[in-house]
Design an enzyme around this catalytic site. Structure first.
Site, PDB file in Angstrom:
ATOM      1  N   HIS A 230       0.837  -1.233  -0.056  1.00 33.53           N
ATOM      2  CA  HIS A 230       0.274  -0.053   0.124  1.00 33.53           C
ATOM      3  C   HIS A 230       0.785   1.420  -0.042  1.00 33.53           C
ATOM      4  O   HIS A 230       0.544   2.058  -0.751  1.00 33.53           O
ATOM      5  CB  HIS A 230      -0.868   0.112   1.223  1.00 33.53           C
ATOM      6  CG  HIS A 230      -1.886   1.173   0.997  1.00 33.53           C
ATOM      7  ND1 HIS A 230      -2.934   1.212   0.139  1.00 33.53           N
ATOM      8  CD2 HIS A 230      -1.903   2.410   1.496  1.00 33.53           C
ATOM      9  CE1 HIS A 230      -3.745   2.303   0.346  1.00 33.53           C
ATOM     10  NE2 HIS A 230      -2.877   3.166   0.930  1.00 33.53           N
ATOM     11  N   ASP A 234       0.525   4.536  -2.593  1.00 37.78           N
ATOM     12  CA  ASP A 234       0.713   5.751  -2.085  1.00 37.78           C
ATOM     13  C   ASP A 234       1.687   6.844  -2.741  1.00 37.78           C
ATOM     14  O   ASP A 234       1.635   7.823  -3.547  1.00 37.78           O
ATOM     15  CB  ASP A 234       0.838   5.920  -0.658  1.00 37.78           C
ATOM     16  CG  ASP A 234      -0.217   5.661   0.107  1.00 37.78           C
ATOM     17  OD1 ASP A 234      -1.433   5.617  -0.511  1.00 37.78           O
ATOM     18  OD2 ASP A 234      -0.204   5.511   1.321  1.00 37.78           O
ATOM     19  N   HIS A 326     -22.747  33.775 -36.664  1.00 36.98           N
ATOM     20  CA  HIS A 326     -21.984  32.776 -37.425  1.00 36.98           C
ATOM     21  C   HIS A 326     -22.386  31.306 -36.754  1.00 36.98           C
ATOM     22  O   HIS A 326     -21.631  31.064 -36.205  1.00 36.98           O
ATOM     23  CB  HIS A 326     -20.346  33.141 -37.192  1.00 36.98           C
ATOM     24  CG  HIS A 326     -19.462  32.316 -38.184  1.00 36.98           C
ATOM     25  ND1 HIS A 326     -19.276  30.890 -38.127  1.00 36.98           N
ATOM     26  CD2 HIS A 326     -19.167  32.736 -39.406  1.00 36.98           C
ATOM     27  CE1 HIS A 326     -18.641  30.493 -39.058  1.00 36.98           C
ATOM     28  NE2 HIS A 326     -18.199  31.701 -40.164  1.00 36.98           N
ATOM     29  N   ILE A 332     -21.464  27.885 -35.319  1.00 33.87           N
ATOM     30  CA  ILE A 332     -20.150  26.961 -35.798  1.00 33.87           C
ATOM     31  C   ILE A 332     -18.934  28.170 -35.779  1.00 33.87           C
ATOM     32  O   ILE A 332     -19.096  29.119 -35.928  1.00 33.87           O
ATOM     33  CB  ILE A 332     -20.312  26.497 -37.246  1.00 33.87           C
ATOM     34  CG1 ILE A 332     -19.084  25.622 -37.621  1.00 33.87           C
ATOM     35  CG2 ILE A 332     -20.550  27.604 -38.085  1.00 33.87           C
ATOM     36  CD1 ILE A 332     -19.486  24.923 -39.082  1.00 33.87           C
ATOM     37  N   GLY A 335     -13.606  29.233 -39.013  1.00 28.29           N
ATOM     38  CA  GLY A 335     -12.362  28.830 -39.526  1.00 28.29           C
ATOM     39  C   GLY A 335     -10.997  29.913 -39.241  1.00 28.29           C
ATOM     40  O   GLY A 335     -10.061  29.331 -38.475  1.00 28.29           O
ATOM     41  N   VAL A 336     -11.331  31.161 -39.591  1.00 31.99           N
ATOM     42  CA  VAL A 336     -10.285  31.932 -39.182  1.00 31.99           C
ATOM     43  C   VAL A 336      -9.844  31.911 -37.962  1.00 31.99           C
ATOM     44  O   VAL A 336      -8.827  32.433 -37.541  1.00 31.99           O
ATOM     45  CB  VAL A 336     -10.548  33.290 -40.054  1.00 31.99           C
ATOM     46  CG1 VAL A 336     -10.436  33.433 -41.419  1.00 31.99           C
ATOM     47  CG2 VAL A 336     -11.779  33.859 -39.340  1.00 31.99           C
ATOM     48  N   GLU A 340      -6.399  32.031 -35.850  1.00 34.52           N
ATOM     49  CA  GLU A 340      -5.897  32.830 -34.887  1.00 34.52           C
ATOM     50  C   GLU A 340      -5.503  32.064 -33.594  1.00 34.52           C
ATOM     51  O   GLU A 340      -4.576  32.405 -32.945  1.00 34.52           O
ATOM     52  CB  GLU A 340      -7.106  33.725 -34.706  1.00 34.52           C
ATOM     53  CG  GLU A 340      -6.992  34.954 -33.679  1.00 34.52           C
ATOM     54  CD  GLU A 340      -5.818  35.977 -34.262  1.00 34.52           C
ATOM     55  OE1 GLU A 340      -5.766  36.026 -35.252  1.00 34.52           O
ATOM     56  OE2 GLU A 340      -5.083  36.501 -33.246  1.00 34.52           O
TER      57      GLU A 340
END
Ligand code: ZN
Length: 421
Positions: A230, A234, A326, A332, A335-336, A340
């Site tokens: 044990h 631990d 959007h 959604i 994508g840009v 980023e």
């Protein structure tokens, strides 16, 4: 060996050993490189040796409302079962103690199923011999190509005197030899421990109780030398608070939670000195890059190799401002903004140095952008950055974004670092 998580959510409920209160834990799959994390009342708590607040009869991380007690058997299970990435949601202040061993957690992982992920595990191997001493306690770790633990316990007590065991840890050995070993205590301590608010959930079913003349509940034991096993359990849980699997030969003479944590902290220092991995939270990210909400698109960054590799994460919250438009009724992630997020992660990788405090990163070119899958509210982006060329005033970077194991975007770009003025 590749990193591993679990396939699906699993839960387990019961009573906490020390608090004596009902609690419930839920394991959830987690992304590559994200590590083990806990969620309590909606806040995230990273199990980290530097956040340990108590080591009396168990390891507590965090403070006040955010404290989680007795994390070691869970953490030992993750290390023993080779689980690198997983979220533990906890309702309560302490995981359920179960039968006092790690078996309930092993069974949870087996029920959930193990998933092998796409990236290699990143082991910690000590860069040198690491040693910690305190009175008659001595722990040391040597570099190795596997995890090997030797534990020696010694009590001035007629029933348990000295026990010593060595195990080379892998999943099979862990399940068979270590995980079934239950926690234990001496009967004469119980009253005092209860007085200081501990062992309130302890029973003769979840802890081996040692008396002056013998063991009160020998029938729950799995091994003759269960105590030393044990202690290995631990130790495994405590050292996994460095957040990485370990390859080392570790020896502990009479050690316990406090020396285990001391060893884990020395490991963390060694990691810093050997010059790899640092993780930056939101505040540190804000020191590195000038972006601010609502145009800060990365929550957390792990620098894997300075000026070479980094991973960032970004949780896409359903109430983000751009979802209104959007697109209406079909939110959604643009994508840009994935691009980023990738770029901001790269910015952190380049600018996370105090001497670059007054600089700004500017895009010079973005190439080969591909959007592979849509990203929705509630998703978490994993942003992987690899530097292809680094110069004093900029660089070229390849980036990939994933949701779970799914590639959602890839691109490469060039940027330059300019003075704020
Ligand atoms: Zn324990």
């Amino acid at each position: 060996m590749k990193q591993r998580t679990i396939e699906k959510e699993v839960s387990f409920s019961g009573i906490g050993l020390h608090t004596g209160q009902k609690s419930k834990i839920t394991f959830k799959p987690a992304a590559v490189d994200s590590g083990i994390c806990f969620f309590k009342n909606g806040s995230k708590i990273v199990p980290d040796a530097d956040k340990v607040t108590k080591t009396i009869r168990g390891t507590t991380i965090g403070e006040g409302e955010k404290a989680i007690h007795t994390v070691e058997h869970l953490m030992a299970t993750f290390l023993g079962m080779g689980i690198d990435n997983l979220c533990v949601e906890i309702a309560g202040d302490e995981p359920p103690i179960g039968d006092g061993s790690a078996m309930p957690f092993v069974r949870m992982i087996e029920r959930a199923g193990i998933v092998v992920q796409r990236k290699e595990k990143r082991y910690y191997v000590p860069g040198r011999k690491i040693e910690y001493r305190e009175n008659d306690v001595k722990v040391e770790a040597m570099p190795s190509d596997k995890l090997e633990i030797t534990m020696v316990i010694e009590y001035d007590h007629p029933v348990i005197k000295k026990q010593e065991r060595t195990f080379e840890i892998n999943e099979e050995v862990f399940k068979r030899e270590i995980a079934p070993a239950k926690t234990y205590c001496f009967d004469y301590e119980i009253e005092h421990l209860e007085k200081i608010g501990l062992v309130r959930g302890g029973t003769l079913k979840n802890a081996i109780v040692i008396g002056e003349k013998g063991i009160h509940n020998r029938e729950i034991m799995s091994f003759e030398d269960e105590f030393v096993r044990h202690k290995i359990l631990d130790l495994m849980g405590d050292i996994f608070l460095i957040g990485r699997p370990i390859k080392a030969k570790i020896t502990s003479l009479r050690g316990g939670h406090s020396s285990n944590i001391a060893l884990a902290k020395l490991f963390k220092e060694d990691i810093k000195m050997t010059g790899s991995e640092t993780e930056l939270g939101l505040e540190e990210i804000k020191k590195a890059i000038p972006h601010r909400p609502p145009f800060l698109f990365v929550d957390r960054v792990k620098i894997i190799e300075p000026l070479k590799k980094a991973v960032g994460w970004r949780k896409i919250r359903p109430d983000e401002w751009f979802f209104k438009g959007h697109f209406p009724e079909y939110p959604i992630l643009p994508g840009v903004l994935i691009v980023e997020s990738i770029a901001q992660t790269a910015g952190v990788l380049f600018l996370a140095k105090p001497e670059l405090e007054n600089k700004l990163p500017f895009f010079m070119a973005i190439d080969d952008v591909k959007f592979r899958n849509p990203v929705f509210p509630g998703d978490e982006l994993t942003l992987e950055i690899e530097v292809q060329r680094a110069r004093l005033r900029g660089g070229k970077v390849a980036g990939k974004a994933f949701v779970g194991e799914k590639l959602v975007c890839e691109c490469s770009f060039m940027f330059s670092i300019v003075d704020k003025k």
